[in-house]
Design a protein around this motif. Structure first.
Motif, PDB file in Angstrom:
ATOM      1  N   ALA A  90       0.909  -1.233   0.078  1.00 44.20           N
ATOM      2  CA  ALA A  90      -0.098   0.212   0.085  1.00 44.20           C
ATOM      3  C   ALA A  90       0.932   1.258  -0.099  1.00 44.20           C
ATOM      4  O   ALA A  90       0.706   2.032   0.704  1.00 44.20           O
ATOM      5  N   GLY A 145      -1.810   1.359   5.860  1.00 41.97           N
ATOM      6  CA  GLY A 145      -2.494   0.848   4.647  1.00 41.97           C
ATOM      7  C   GLY A 145      -3.426  -0.588   5.026  1.00 41.97           C
ATOM      8  O   GLY A 145      -4.472  -0.857   4.414  1.00 41.97           O
ATOM      9  N   GLY A 204       1.217   3.857  -1.722  1.00 40.86           N
ATOM     10  CA  GLY A 204       0.540   5.012  -2.163  1.00 40.86           C
ATOM     11  C   GLY A 204       1.633   5.851  -2.945  1.00 40.86           C
ATOM     12  O   GLY A 204       2.056   5.696  -4.005  1.00 40.86           O
ATOM     13  N   ASP A 247       0.794  -1.028  -5.119  1.00 35.76           N
ATOM     14  CA  ASP A 247      -0.739  -0.303  -4.359  1.00 35.76           C
ATOM     15  C   ASP A 247      -1.568  -0.557  -5.447  1.00 35.76           C
ATOM     16  O   ASP A 247      -1.375  -0.808  -6.679  1.00 35.76           O
TER      17      ASP A 247
END
Length: 242
Positions: free
Chosen positions: A63, A134, A65, A87
Protein backbone atom coordinates in the motif's frame (compact mmCIF):
# COMPACT_ATOMS: atom_id res chain seq x y z
CA UNK A 1 -20.30 -5.24 7.54
CA UNK A 2 -16.95 -3.89 6.35
CA UNK A 3 -16.34 -0.15 6.63
CA UNK A 4 -16.23 1.33 3.12
CA UNK A 5 -15.70 4.86 1.77
CA UNK A 6 -18.89 5.06 -0.31
CA UNK A 7 -21.82 3.53 1.54
CA UNK A 8 -24.26 3.82 -1.38
CA UNK A 9 -21.88 2.05 -3.77
CA UNK A 10 -22.42 -1.68 -4.27
CA UNK A 11 -18.77 -2.27 -5.25
CA UNK A 12 -16.51 -4.15 -2.82
CA UNK A 13 -14.18 -2.43 -0.39
CA UNK A 14 -11.11 -3.01 -2.54
CA UNK A 15 -12.66 -1.28 -5.54
CA UNK A 16 -13.98 1.58 -3.43
CA UNK A 17 -10.63 2.16 -1.73
CA UNK A 18 -8.87 2.28 -5.11
CA UNK A 19 -11.42 4.81 -6.38
CA UNK A 20 -11.09 6.92 -3.24
CA UNK A 21 -7.31 7.14 -3.43
CA UNK A 22 -7.43 7.89 -7.15
CA UNK A 23 -9.78 10.74 -6.28
CA UNK A 24 -7.58 12.34 -3.61
CA UNK A 25 -4.12 11.42 -4.95
CA UNK A 26 -3.17 14.96 -5.94
CA UNK A 27 -3.89 16.32 -2.45
CA UNK A 28 -2.89 13.27 -0.41
CA UNK A 29 0.62 14.32 0.65
CA UNK A 30 -0.44 17.84 1.58
CA UNK A 31 -3.39 16.58 3.59
CA UNK A 32 -1.25 14.03 5.43
CA UNK A 33 1.21 16.67 6.60
CA UNK A 34 -1.43 19.35 7.23
CA UNK A 35 -3.91 17.24 9.15
CA UNK A 36 -1.23 15.57 11.30
CA UNK A 37 0.70 18.83 11.76
CA UNK A 38 3.74 17.08 10.30
CA UNK A 39 3.72 14.31 12.89
CA UNK A 40 3.33 11.68 10.14
CA UNK A 41 6.93 12.40 9.07
CA UNK A 42 8.21 11.59 12.56
CA UNK A 43 6.07 8.43 12.70
CA UNK A 44 7.52 7.13 9.44
CA UNK A 45 11.11 7.76 10.52
CA UNK A 46 10.48 6.05 13.84
CA UNK A 47 9.00 3.02 12.09
CA UNK A 48 11.87 2.78 9.59
CA UNK A 49 14.38 2.78 12.46
CA UNK A 50 13.09 -0.72 13.26
CA UNK A 51 14.92 -1.95 10.13
CA UNK A 52 18.37 -0.50 10.89
CA UNK A 53 19.77 -3.61 12.55
CA UNK A 54 18.63 -5.78 9.63
CA UNK A 55 19.93 -3.50 6.83
CA UNK A 56 17.63 -5.18 4.28
CA UNK A 57 18.62 -5.39 0.63
CA UNK A 58 15.18 -6.28 -0.76
CA UNK A 59 12.18 -4.43 0.64
CA UNK A 60 8.51 -4.67 -0.26
CA UNK A 61 6.35 -1.69 0.73
CA UNK A 62 2.67 -2.63 0.78
CA UNK A 63 0.00 0.00 0.00
CA UNK A 64 2.88 2.28 -0.92
CA UNK A 65 0.68 5.13 -2.11
CA UNK A 66 2.82 8.11 -3.12
CA UNK A 67 5.98 6.28 -1.97
CA UNK A 68 6.81 8.34 1.13
CA UNK A 69 7.44 5.26 3.27
CA UNK A 70 9.27 3.44 0.46
CA UNK A 71 11.64 6.40 0.20
CA UNK A 72 12.09 6.51 3.96
CA UNK A 73 13.10 2.82 4.10
CA UNK A 74 16.30 3.64 2.21
CA UNK A 75 17.59 5.30 5.39
CA UNK A 76 17.79 1.88 7.05
CA UNK A 77 18.53 -0.30 4.03
CA UNK A 78 21.81 -1.58 2.63
CA UNK A 79 23.60 0.76 0.23
CA UNK A 80 22.56 -1.29 -2.81
CA UNK A 81 19.00 -1.98 -1.61
CA UNK A 82 16.09 -2.24 -4.02
CA UNK A 83 12.59 -1.32 -2.89
CA UNK A 84 9.37 -2.46 -4.53
CA UNK A 85 6.21 -0.51 -3.74
CA UNK A 86 2.80 -1.98 -4.59
CA UNK A 87 -0.58 -0.25 -4.49
CA UNK A 88 -4.08 -0.65 -5.97
CA UNK A 89 -4.37 3.05 -6.85
CA UNK A 90 -2.75 4.09 -10.12
CA UNK A 91 -3.41 7.72 -9.25
CA UNK A 92 -1.31 7.48 -6.10
CA UNK A 93 1.44 5.62 -7.96
CA UNK A 94 1.59 8.34 -10.62
CA UNK A 95 2.26 10.93 -7.91
CA UNK A 96 4.86 8.61 -6.38
CA UNK A 97 6.67 8.05 -9.68
CA UNK A 98 6.97 11.81 -10.24
CA UNK A 99 8.36 12.14 -6.74
CA UNK A 100 10.96 9.41 -7.33
CA UNK A 101 12.03 11.03 -10.59
CA UNK A 102 12.46 14.40 -8.90
CA UNK A 103 14.56 12.83 -6.14
CA UNK A 104 16.64 10.71 -8.53
CA UNK A 105 15.44 7.47 -6.93
CA UNK A 106 13.73 5.75 -9.85
CA UNK A 107 16.64 3.30 -10.07
CA UNK A 108 16.28 2.30 -6.40
CA UNK A 109 12.49 2.14 -5.99
CA UNK A 110 10.05 0.46 -8.39
CA UNK A 111 6.33 1.21 -8.03
CA UNK A 112 3.86 -1.37 -9.31
CA UNK A 113 0.08 -1.57 -9.56
CA UNK A 114 -1.11 -4.63 -7.68
CA UNK A 115 -3.38 -6.18 -5.08
CA UNK A 116 -1.76 -6.52 -1.67
CA UNK A 117 -3.98 -9.51 -0.92
CA UNK A 118 -2.73 -11.35 -4.04
CA UNK A 119 0.92 -10.39 -4.36
CA UNK A 120 2.69 -11.29 -7.63
CA UNK A 121 5.99 -12.15 -5.92
CA UNK A 122 7.64 -15.48 -5.08
CA UNK A 123 7.72 -17.04 -1.63
CA UNK A 124 10.53 -16.07 0.76
CA UNK A 125 11.73 -13.25 -1.51
CA UNK A 126 12.02 -10.06 0.57
CA UNK A 127 14.25 -9.24 3.55
CA UNK A 128 11.65 -6.81 4.90
CA UNK A 129 7.98 -6.10 4.27
CA UNK A 130 6.54 -2.77 5.35
CA UNK A 131 3.20 -0.98 5.32
CA UNK A 132 2.34 2.57 6.35
CA UNK A 133 -1.32 3.41 7.06
CA UNK A 134 -2.49 0.77 4.62
CA UNK A 135 -3.44 -2.51 6.27
CA UNK A 136 -6.69 -1.16 7.71
CA UNK A 137 -7.80 -0.68 4.09
CA UNK A 138 -7.49 -4.38 3.28
CA UNK A 139 -10.73 -6.03 2.27
CA UNK A 140 -9.55 -9.21 3.99
CA UNK A 141 -7.00 -8.39 6.71
CA UNK A 142 -6.01 -11.98 7.42
CA UNK A 143 -5.45 -12.71 3.73
CA UNK A 144 -3.34 -9.59 3.28
CA UNK A 145 -1.14 -10.36 6.27
CA UNK A 146 -0.78 -13.98 5.15
CA UNK A 147 0.49 -12.75 1.77
CA UNK A 148 2.96 -10.44 3.49
CA UNK A 149 4.32 -13.38 5.47
CA UNK A 150 4.48 -15.59 2.37
CA UNK A 151 6.79 -13.24 0.44
CA UNK A 152 8.99 -12.50 3.48
CA UNK A 153 12.09 -14.66 3.77
CA UNK A 154 12.79 -16.69 6.92
CA UNK A 155 14.49 -14.35 9.37
CA UNK A 156 13.00 -11.32 7.62
CA UNK A 157 11.12 -8.56 9.42
CA UNK A 158 7.66 -7.07 9.13
CA UNK A 159 7.13 -3.40 10.06
CA UNK A 160 3.64 -1.91 10.02
CA UNK A 161 2.73 1.68 10.90
CA UNK A 162 -0.97 2.22 11.45
CA UNK A 163 -3.42 4.51 13.21
CA UNK A 164 -4.67 3.36 16.59
CA UNK A 165 -7.05 4.59 19.25
CA UNK A 166 -5.92 6.47 22.39
CA UNK A 167 -7.58 5.25 25.57
CA UNK A 168 -6.51 7.75 28.25
CA UNK A 169 -8.70 10.66 29.34
CA UNK A 170 -8.81 13.44 28.10
CA UNK A 171 -6.78 12.61 24.98
CA UNK A 172 -9.29 9.98 23.90
CA UNK A 173 -12.09 12.55 23.89
CA UNK A 174 -10.01 15.22 22.12
CA UNK A 175 -8.83 12.69 19.53
CA UNK A 176 -12.36 11.51 18.81
CA UNK A 177 -13.59 15.09 18.40
CA UNK A 178 -10.77 15.97 16.00
CA UNK A 179 -11.08 12.77 13.96
CA UNK A 180 -14.87 12.83 13.71
CA UNK A 181 -15.64 16.56 13.56
CA UNK A 182 -12.60 18.55 12.43
CA UNK A 183 -10.66 16.25 10.09
CA UNK A 184 -13.61 15.36 7.79
CA UNK A 185 -14.43 19.05 7.28
CA UNK A 186 -10.91 20.04 6.24
CA UNK A 187 -10.41 16.81 4.30
CA UNK A 188 -13.57 17.37 2.29
CA UNK A 189 -12.75 21.04 1.71
CA UNK A 190 -9.26 20.35 0.36
CA UNK A 191 -9.63 16.97 -1.34
CA UNK A 192 -13.13 17.63 -2.78
CA UNK A 193 -14.04 14.04 -1.91
CA UNK A 194 -17.07 13.95 0.36
CA UNK A 195 -16.34 10.49 1.77
CA UNK A 196 -12.56 10.01 2.02
CA UNK A 197 -12.00 11.76 5.33
CA UNK A 198 -15.20 10.43 6.85
CA UNK A 199 -14.01 6.93 5.96
CA UNK A 200 -10.66 7.56 7.70
CA UNK A 201 -11.98 7.81 11.30
CA UNK A 202 -14.50 5.05 10.64
CA UNK A 203 -11.79 2.70 9.36
CA UNK A 204 -9.54 3.51 12.33
CA UNK A 205 -12.38 2.84 14.76
CA UNK A 206 -13.08 -0.54 13.14
CA UNK A 207 -9.43 -1.63 12.99
CA UNK A 208 -8.34 -4.24 15.58
CA UNK A 209 -5.40 -2.32 17.02
CA UNK A 210 -2.99 -3.03 19.88
CA UNK A 211 -3.16 -6.51 21.45
CA UNK A 212 -5.93 -7.55 19.06
CA UNK A 213 -3.67 -6.93 16.07
CA UNK A 214 -0.80 -8.79 17.71
CA UNK A 215 -3.10 -11.77 18.10
CA UNK A 216 -3.91 -11.71 14.37
CA UNK A 217 -0.20 -11.57 13.49
CA UNK A 218 0.34 -14.69 15.61
CA UNK A 219 -2.63 -16.43 14.00
CA UNK A 220 -1.21 -16.01 10.49
CA UNK A 221 2.17 -17.37 11.61
CA UNK A 222 4.38 -14.40 12.46
CA UNK A 223 6.87 -14.74 15.31
CA UNK A 224 7.70 -12.29 18.14
CA UNK A 225 5.01 -9.72 17.32
CA UNK A 226 5.51 -6.45 19.18
CA UNK A 227 3.55 -3.21 19.55
CA UNK A 228 4.89 0.30 20.14
CA UNK A 229 2.32 3.11 20.59
CA UNK A 230 3.35 6.56 19.32
CA UNK A 231 2.16 10.04 20.32
CA UNK A 232 -0.08 8.86 23.18
CA UNK A 233 -1.46 6.01 21.09
CA UNK A 234 -2.63 7.99 18.04
CA UNK A 235 -0.58 5.66 15.87
CA UNK A 236 1.36 2.45 16.49
CA UNK A 237 4.32 0.51 15.13
CA UNK A 238 3.89 -3.25 14.88
CA UNK A 239 6.84 -5.53 14.20
CA UNK A 240 7.17 -9.27 13.72
CA UNK A 241 9.49 -11.85 12.19
CA UNK A 242 9.24 -14.92 10.01
Amino acid sequence: MAVVPYKDDTAGKKSQVAHMFNSIAGKYDFLNHFLSVGTDIYWRRKAVSELKALRPARILDIATGTADFAIETLRAASTDAQVTGVDISEGMLEVGRRKLQEKGLSNRIQLELGDSENLPYPDNHFDAVTASFGVRNFENLTKGLTEMRRVLRPGGKLVILEFSKPTAFPLKQAYNFYFRRVLPVFGKMISKDNSAYTYLPESVQAFPDGPDFLAILREVGFNTPAWQPLTFGISSIYTAHK
